[in-house]
Design a protein around this motif. Sequence first.
Motif, PDB file in Angstrom:
ATOM      1  N   LYS A 289       1.418  13.754  -0.576  1.00 37.36           N
ATOM      2  CA  LYS A 289       0.064  13.532  -0.978  1.00 37.36           C
ATOM      3  C   LYS A 289      -0.312  12.209  -1.344  1.00 37.36           C
ATOM      4  O   LYS A 289       0.833  11.391  -1.559  1.00 37.36           O
ATOM      5  CB  LYS A 289      -0.445  14.494  -2.169  1.00 37.36           C
ATOM      6  N   ASP A 290      -1.428  11.754  -1.201  1.00 39.20           N
ATOM      7  CA  ASP A 290      -1.707  10.402  -1.834  1.00 39.20           C
ATOM      8  C   ASP A 290      -1.533  10.282  -3.279  1.00 39.20           C
ATOM      9  O   ASP A 290      -1.539  11.020  -4.004  1.00 39.20           O
ATOM     10  CB  ASP A 290      -3.331  10.202  -1.518  1.00 39.20           C
TER      11      ASP A 290
ATOM     12  N   ALA B  39       1.391   7.763   2.112  1.00 40.43           N
ATOM     13  CA  ALA B  39       1.411   9.164   2.316  1.00 40.43           C
ATOM     14  C   ALA B  39       1.663   9.716   3.816  1.00 40.43           C
ATOM     15  O   ALA B  39       1.934   8.933   4.684  1.00 40.43           O
ATOM     16  CB  ALA B  39       0.349   9.687   1.704  1.00 40.43           C
TER      17      ALA B  39
ATOM     18  N   LYS C 251       0.851  -1.372   0.088  1.00 34.30           N
ATOM     19  CA  LYS C 251      -0.100   0.089  -0.057  1.00 34.30           C
ATOM     20  C   LYS C 251       0.671   1.307  -0.025  1.00 34.30           C
ATOM     21  O   LYS C 251       1.817   1.286   0.759  1.00 34.30           O
ATOM     22  CB  LYS C 251      -1.044   0.076   1.223  1.00 34.30           C
TER      23      LYS C 251
ATOM     24  N   VAL D 138      -3.620   5.832  -5.580  1.00 37.63           N
ATOM     25  CA  VAL D 138      -5.033   5.240  -5.275  1.00 37.63           C
ATOM     26  C   VAL D 138      -5.784   4.626  -6.100  1.00 37.63           C
ATOM     27  O   VAL D 138      -6.292   3.694  -5.981  1.00 37.63           O
ATOM     28  CB  VAL D 138      -5.643   6.511  -4.476  1.00 37.63           C
TER      29      VAL D 138
ATOM     30  N   THR E 211       1.959  12.224  -7.819  1.00 37.65           N
ATOM     31  CA  THR E 211       1.330  12.605  -6.588  1.00 37.65           C
ATOM     32  C   THR E 211       0.020  13.292  -7.116  1.00 37.65           C
ATOM     33  O   THR E 211      -0.880  13.652  -6.619  1.00 37.65           O
ATOM     34  CB  THR E 211       2.120  13.788  -5.982  1.00 37.65           C
TER      35      THR E 211
END
Length: 292
Positions: free
Chosen positions: A224-225, A219, A216, A228, A251
């Motif tokens: 930032k995430d 972040a 996974k 996803v 990102t």
Amino acid sequence: MSFGQQGGPPSQWDPWKPHSQQPWTDDGNGGTPDWAALAEASESRNRKKRLLLIGGGAFATLAIGTAVAMAVVSAGDDKRADKPTSELPASASLPGGGTAPSFAPTSAAPPLDPKEFIASKAKDTALLSAELLFPGTQLTMGSTVYKKGATADAKDCSAASQGTLPTALRANGCTSLMRATYVKDGAAVTVGVAVFDTEAQAAKAKAQSDKKGFVKPLAGSGVKDFCVSALCRTTINSVGRYAYFTIAGFTDGKDVTTKDTQVFSIGDDLAEFTFRQINRRGEAQASAAANR
């Protein structure tokens, strides 16, 4: 009245016979020697001496020549000089009477193999965490500097992985999963290191992993995430009792394509750094054990 010599006719003088009489002439002057006869006798003696010397010299020369000839023949008959070197005595000594040097066997122990210390839990006993494996606030690879983001340690390997990866990790006895994230110019990567008890378990987990399984993305700490819902690039590998994985993307949520060398570079650099760090762990423990 004249008197003849007593005892018969006068004897002839022979220079090589002892007691022979030299010739004399009686000319009424009381017996004057015949000098001409004496000179002739002296010359005769000298000739005989020269003949003897010449003959003796010839004999001596012949003797010396014969001795040399015999020596040459004798040397020619000695077949030892014709023997090949393989027939020479095996115990020949060095020139000057010396002997071949000998060396005492070393008592130094062979160096310890760092790979043995990362191959099993029994020897790999040093402290282990994400912060120890990925220290500092940034990473420099060549001329490229990556900023480090968040790190995390999970005892439950399934909680830090997704897709088909949790199944492969559980099946082979994964005991923990460490993660760290790095970022540069809008590209980010999370590297995850799964820990097993043995090298065989890690290798099997790697073999059972596929493109549908990955760690996974992590972040936080300014990152930032990412990855996803977008397409991202992943890698899988193992060394010792560790299997390690990367997931890299943008990102801003863009999909990664084969032309995005920036994403490929950040993923490859972190995979290489992880490999080096695990090997350094083995080297440090081998050195410590050797110095005990």
